[in-house]
Design a protein around this motif. Structure first.
Motif, mmCIF file in Angstrom:
data_model
loop_
_atom_site.group_PDB
_atom_site.id
_atom_site.type_symbol
_atom_site.label_atom_id
_atom_site.label_comp_id
_atom_site.label_asym_id
_atom_site.label_seq_id
_atom_site.Cartn_x
_atom_site.Cartn_y
_atom_site.Cartn_z
ATOM 1 N N LYS A 177 -2.653 -12.952 -30.542
ATOM 2 C CA LYS A 177 -3.118 -11.651 -30.085
ATOM 3 C C LYS A 177 -3.723 -10.921 -31.282
ATOM 4 C CE LYS A 177 0.450 -11.263 -26.518
ATOM 5 N NZ LYS A 177 1.601 -10.469 -26.025
ATOM 6 N N ILE A 226 -5.857 -7.543 -32.896
ATOM 7 C CA ILE A 226 -6.349 -6.170 -32.818
ATOM 8 C C ILE A 226 -7.342 -5.987 -33.951
ATOM 9 C CG2 ILE A 226 -5.760 -3.728 -32.887
ATOM 10 C CD1 ILE A 226 -2.881 -4.534 -32.099
ATOM 11 N N ARG A 278 -7.932 -6.758 -28.606
ATOM 12 C CA ARG A 278 -8.028 -5.319 -28.403
ATOM 13 C C ARG A 278 -8.707 -4.681 -29.607
ATOM 14 N NH1 ARG A 278 -2.145 -3.251 -27.340
ATOM 15 N NH2 ARG A 278 -1.672 -4.945 -28.801
ATOM 16 N N HIS A 301 3.764 -7.996 -32.289
ATOM 17 C CA HIS A 301 3.402 -9.372 -31.916
ATOM 18 C C HIS A 301 1.888 -9.594 -31.901
ATOM 19 C CE1 HIS A 301 7.601 -9.545 -30.930
ATOM 20 N NE2 HIS A 301 7.470 -8.702 -29.912
ATOM 21 N N SER A 302 1.119 -8.706 -32.572
ATOM 22 C CA SER A 302 -0.324 -8.874 -32.687
ATOM 23 C C SER A 302 -0.708 -8.885 -34.161
ATOM 24 C CB SER A 302 -1.074 -7.742 -31.979
ATOM 25 O OG SER A 302 -0.842 -7.748 -30.587
#
Length: 378
Positions: free
Chosen positions: A2, A4, A39, A87-88
């Motif tokens: 994941k 960002i 994201r 967790h990103s």
């Protein structure tokens, strides 16, 4: 994985860091990199579509009174952001990790704030004093735009080189050689003709050494200045009152045109129509304008220091930016030496062909993979 991506640098008009951030965002959003989630984050909020940040609409438009009343307290907002980032992997392409990120990857483009603080506005210096140490304490890995800056960052901050990766930037396909006939109309709109001008694209700030360029150009033979006017394009920058006076003088004498900020859509034609390109900057983390000029098939002069020889890859004429005579002689050579120009054009195209934003994105993702121990699909 994941991911960002911080996109706070995406703001019109795009500068070098804004361009880098936008290209990564665009590559990740449209390419198949195999992220489990992607994201975007800017200024304490989640961004659904980074392209909206390129809008000229005001970013700080007032919110309604109702929204202000219903907004949660700052402590709760911070907690929610921290929870949302768990967790990103967070990547900041613009020096600073947000307070809500406990760790992440940070791109450091150069160390000019530390090496040449006198060339930066006070507000920028204070921002680094307040926030940069915290970023370094939380960062897992650093990315630089060049090997030259990787060496500097390692030595300056005492970081192991194993925790720093150099990833070259890229150049869009729009920057390429064009037939002179296709350039006549777009250049005519700004009063130029193909092959009749030398070009410098740069923000007006002290370390770019635009003042040195103007001093040297003003001493070229009169006939050369008449047949190859210097065109200067770039945003206004800072700490440049004396430079602006030199620009006014050069324009009054007729050998200089200052265009100010040029819209991005117009830059490929402006580059491709130039007879030569000049960027005698004292210090660059990468020097995107040099790569854009090489990709456009334009013989180029740049400095023999910092990352610029690395980016030029043997295709440009290199000079000491503060050596007036060498700079003047180099300018004349790049404009007039037809044998050198032919070789330089081909070498420049070869260098630029190896530097794309797709390659930059792939190599950046490889950094993420090395930290997570995960091989993504791409």
């Amino acid at each position: 994985m994941k991911l960002i991506l911080g996109v706070d640098a995406i703001s019109p008009p795009l500068t070098g860091i804004g361009r880098y951030t936008w290209e990564l965002a665009r590559q990740y959003a449209t390419g198949d990199y195999g992220f489990d989630a992607l994201r975007f984050f800017s200024a304490g909020r989640w961004i659904a579509d980074p392209s909206l940040l390129l809008s000229t609409a005001p970013k700080n438009a007032p919110r309604s009174r109702l929204k202000k009343v219903l907004s949660p307290p700052a402590s709760l907002r911070k907690w929610r952001l921290k929870q949302g980032m768990r967790h990103s992997l967070f990547h900041s392409p613009n020096y600073f990790l947000p307070e809500s990120a406990d760790s992440g990857v940070v791109t450091i483009h150069d160390l000019s704030v530390f090496k040449y603080p006198e060339t930066h506005p006070v507000e920028r210096l204070r921002h680094f004093e307040r926030s940069f140490e915290s970023t370094l304490q939380r960062a897992n890995h650093l990315i630089t735009d060049s090997e030259a800056i990787r060496e500097e960052v390692s030595g300056f901050f005492g970081w192991s080189k194993e925790k720093i990766t150099a990833v070259h930037l890229g150049v869009p396909q729009e920057f390429q050689p064009y037939e002179a006939s296709s350039l006549v109309a777009p250049l005519a709109e700004i009063g130029l003709t193909p092959g009749s001008y030398g070009l410098c694209v740069s923000t007006l700030e002290p370390r770019k050494r635009i003042d040195r360029l103007l001093d040297a150009y003003s001493e070229l033979p009169l006939r050369l200045r008449e047949t190859c006017q210097l065109v200067l394009a770039g945003s206004s920058g800072w700490l440049n009152d004396a430079l602006r006076e030199k620009i006014r003088r050069g324009e009054g004498e007729g050998w200089l045109r200052y265009l100010g900020f040029v819209p991005e859509v117009s830059l490929p034609a402006l580059y491709a129509g130039a007879r030569a390109f000049f960027l005698p900057s004292l210090y660059e983390g990468f020097g995107l304008p040099v790569l854009e000029a090489l990709a456009s098939g334009v013989p180029t002069l740049t400095s023999n220091c910092s990352s610029l020889p690395e980016v030029a890859g043997g295709a440009a004429w290199l000079v000491e930016p503060d050596n007036h005579d060498a700079l003047r002689e180099g300018i004349e050579k790049v404009i007039t030496d037809d044998i050198w120009r032919v070789t330089a054009i081909q070498r420049g195209l070869d260098v630029a062909r190896e530097m794309t934003w797709q390659k930059c994105a792939r190599q950046t993702v490889a950094v993420y993979e090395s930290l997570s121990g995960t091989r993504l699909r791409r």
